[in-house]
Enzyme design. Structure first.
Site, short mmCIF file in Angstrom:
data_model
loop_
_atom_site.label_atom_id
_atom_site.label_comp_id
_atom_site.label_asym_id
_atom_site.label_seq_id
_atom_site.Cartn_x
_atom_site.Cartn_y
_atom_site.Cartn_z
N ASP A 1 28.78 78.32 5.33
CA ASP A 1 29.41 77.31 4.90
C ASP A 1 30.43 77.33 4.05
OD1 ASP A 1 28.73 75.25 7.36
OD2 ASP A 1 28.06 74.26 6.53
N HIS B 1 26.04 80.85 4.17
CA HIS B 1 26.71 80.30 3.37
C HIS B 1 27.43 81.46 3.15
CE1 HIS B 1 23.67 76.77 2.85
NE2 HIS B 1 25.28 76.40 2.82
#
Length: 702
Positions: free
Chosen positions: A82, A234
């Site tokens: 992400d 991430h």
């Protein structure tokens, strides 16, 4: 002839300023507000969440109305990342994935896609799957419907512009696992489903944004033995060094346990969710990416622009102050002027519908201390009693010449032809010369190199805010700049209000030209190019009436700015010429272009940035720069007023002058430049009273 003004360019300027402010708002308020990964909110009630969702798999499809929850195939791991793409961490993640031959799914933030579209292209080129993570990392569970729509539409557009593809995969920011979905999250899932999106949650959260080390990341991301998983990591949004350090070890660990890595779609048994974007979407997305990249670069560009304009403005102020001091030292040793020791002089007064002022102008000339003066009034087709008013003075030294209306240059040339002497002073009909002004002008011709002399124009009607602002401007800008040009020996303008010429110099240039609407600037530059010096007498005063309405001032300054531009262009070849012409071309013309034409272009944007920063508190730099600028202008104004022996009581008007008045002058300059670019500038209005208004080089308003 009537003035031709291009239609619509004010709307263009307003539009450009609006886009500028919108871009500032976008970068400082919207894009700056991108949320940090890992931020969570307290979990609310979940009584409206279907059990098939809270107890189901990580991919939720509500597009058909009934919720369908898809679980991960056993022994399968879908790595998801992400908050990217990030120019630091995404390339490192891609290299690790390529080295391990592992596919992944990247949920990208639209703003970052616009900043780094090449990274998204690298993701898709490597065979990875790409989904959306909103445009600014907004919390879809609390955002209003319109924001949800805008966030997803903008994200989808930039993805189409970057890779030419569209996707239905969406991971809401701040989302977690299915059993953590509450009523607010469920409402967001339903809203996004209505827009055509699948919601992708996770089954394993690595919590890499708060992990203490790489081992901590690996430990949290490993699924229970034999179960499938959608693992959340991430590649953007902060320091992802722990993620990069853990990734290779994590992949090796799971491969050793027999897990296979797939994309999210493959992990839950769905077909690929990416499809080619329509051509219109790709074009729109590309345009949006370019606009956003420009917006992101705008604060830095504005800072550079502000810094450059501040440096140029400071340089101009210091240059003018130094030039004024040097000019004062040079002129301090001047001997008193005795009219009898100066050559005889003729005064030419062009007039068009000046019945109210012509008699006062002529009487002031006759009372100026030159008994041998020769005054030629040229009535250029007036429709009032201008000629009769001039003849009413009833003095043999005054001659009135009448002619059909042909414009100011023709009137001046006619007056020169009728003048009796070789030194010719030109005066506007609404101007009153101070006693001794003519003698001081003509005294400069003792130097045989001098072809023209510019006098010191002052404001006569100092009543009201607008005339007082012009009074300060005449002293601060006109007065100081003419002292600077006098040091150059190549003044760009001999003002129509008060200027003197040597007849032989005029003859050498072919007289007053009508090639531009600034005949007094054109002739001064022509004299310099012919080798004559154009100098300034600060002690030769003339009092002229200035516009008292904004409309009159606007038209006057528009003509001045446009005429200056015409004259600079006409005499541009002086840059490469020797002697006085070279001083004009390499000193005076660059000053005019830089400070009177180019620098004003930046003023509206700098003012807008300062007001924006003041209103929203985004940056103190424009405001502090503006305050420093006003203080410097205040000091320069006080110095200039003392130099010109004027009262300091109007100094309090300087800060206001540097806001409203200066901005208006900058807009006038922009008006003239746009008109010139469109080839639609003003022309002489032969039958208009303002055609006789003096045209001159515009003082630098910034």
């Amino acid at each position: 002839m009537r003035a031709v003004t291009p239609r619509g360019h004010w709307w263009v300027l307003a539009g450009v300023l609006a886009v500028f402010l919108l871009a500032l708002f976008l970068t400082t308020s919207v894009l700056r507000g991108v949320g940090a990964a890992g931020t969570t909110q307290s979990r609310g009630p979940d009584d409206r969440v279907p059990g098939s969702v809270s107890g189901g798999g990580p991919v939720v499809d509500v597009r058909s109305g009934a919720p369908v929850s898809s679980g991960v195939l056993p022994g399968t791991v879908a790595l998801t990342f992400d908050d990217g793409p990030d120019p630091t961490w995404t390339p490192q993640v891609l290299r690790l994935l390529a080295a391990k031959q592992v596919p992944a799914t990247f949920f990208v933030i639209g703003e970052h896609v616009a900043e780094h579209p090449e990274l998204v292209r690298a993701e898709t080129a490597a065979g990875h799957e790409v989904g959306l993570h909103t445009f600014t990392h907004a919390d879809l569970s609390t955002a209003p419907v319109w924001q949800v729509q805008v966030e997803l539409a903008a994200s989808r557009a930039v993805l189409a512009g970057a890779v030419g593809r569209s996707t239905t995969l969406l991971r809401p920011p701040y989302s977690s696992m299915p059993d953590a979905v509450d009523n607010r999250d469920w409402r967001a899932v339903q809203r996004t489903a209505a827009l055509g999106y699948l919601t992708v949650l996770s089954t394993q959260d690595s919590l890499d944004w708060e992990a203490t080390d790489a081992d901590d990341v690996v430990r949290r991301a490993v699924p229970p033995e034999g179960q499938g998983a959608v693992v959340l990591m991430h590649d953007g949004g902060g320091d992802r060094s722990r993620t990069v350090a853990a990734l290779g070890r994590y992949i090796d660990t799971l491969k050793a346990r027999g897990y296979r890595f797939t994309t999210v779609s493959q992990a839950v048994g769905l077909p690929p969710q990416a499809t080619p974007a329509p051509r219109l979407d790709r074009w729109y997305g590309t345009a949006l990416i370019l606009a956003l990249q420009a917006a992101v670069a705008l604060p830095a560009a504005t800072a550079w622009l502000l810094g450059g304009a501040a440096l140029l403005t400071a340089a101009r102020l210091l240059l003018l102050a130094a030039a004024a001091a040097a000019h004062r030292r040079r002129t301090a040793a001047r001997a008193p002027v005795h009219p009898a020791a100066t050559p005889p002089v003729s005064v030419v007064v062009p007039a068009h519908n000046e019945e109210a002022t012509i008699a006062a102008c002529v009487r002031a000339l006759l009372a100026g201390g030159r008994p041998d003066i020769d005054v030629v009034v040229v009535d250029d087709g007036s429709t009032d009693g201008t000629a009769a008013a001039a003849r009413s003075v009833n003095d043999p030294r005054v001659r009135v010449v009448t002619q059909p209306n042909r414009g100011k240059p023709a009137a001046l040339n006619s007056g020169v032809a009728h003048a009796a002497h070789d030194v010719i002073v030109m005066v506007d009909a609404d101007t009153v010369l101070a006693p001794g002004a003519v003698a001081r002008l003509t005294a400069a011709f003792a130097d045989p190199r001098v072809g023209a002399v510019a006098g010191n124009t002052k404001v006569a009607n100092r009543t009201g805010l607008l005339p007082l602002w012009q009074h300060l401007e005449y002293v601060m800008s006109f007065g100081l700049e003419r002292r600077l040009f006098d040091l150059f020996g190549a003044g760009p303008t001999v003002p129509g209000a008060i200027g003197a010429f040597r007849r032989s110099a005029l003859d050498a240039c072919g007289g007053i030209s009508a090639d531009t609407i600034a005949e007094d600037t054109d002739i001064a530059m022509a004299l310099c190019r012919a080798g004559w010096r154009v100098v300034h007498r600060s002690d030769a005063h003339a009092y002229t009436h200035v516009p008292t309405t904004v409309r009159e001032l606007w038209h006057q300054r528009y003509r001045w700015a446009y005429g200056t531009l015409q004259s600079v262009w006409k005499h541009r070849r002086a840059v490469g010429e020797p002697g006085v012409a070279g001083r004009l071309g390499r000193r005076t013309l660059p000053y005019l272009v830089l400070f009177q034409l180019a620098l004003p272009l930046t003023a509206p944007f700098l003012d807008a940035a300062a007001l924006y920063g003041l209103a929203l508190g985004t940056s103190p730099a424009p405001v502090s720069t503006w305050v420093a600028f006003c203080l410097a202008q205040l000091a320069l104004a006080a110095y200039a007023l003392r130099q010109d022996r004027e009262s300091l009581r109007h100094l309090w008007l300087v800060p206001l002058q540097q806001t409203l008045y200066r901005t208006a002058l900058c807009l006038v300059t922009i008006h003239a430049l746009v008109s010139a670019a469109l080839g639609a500038g003003p022309q002489w209005q032969k039958n208009h009273p303002r055609a006789q208004t003096e045209a001159r080089a515009v003082p630098a308003p910034v």
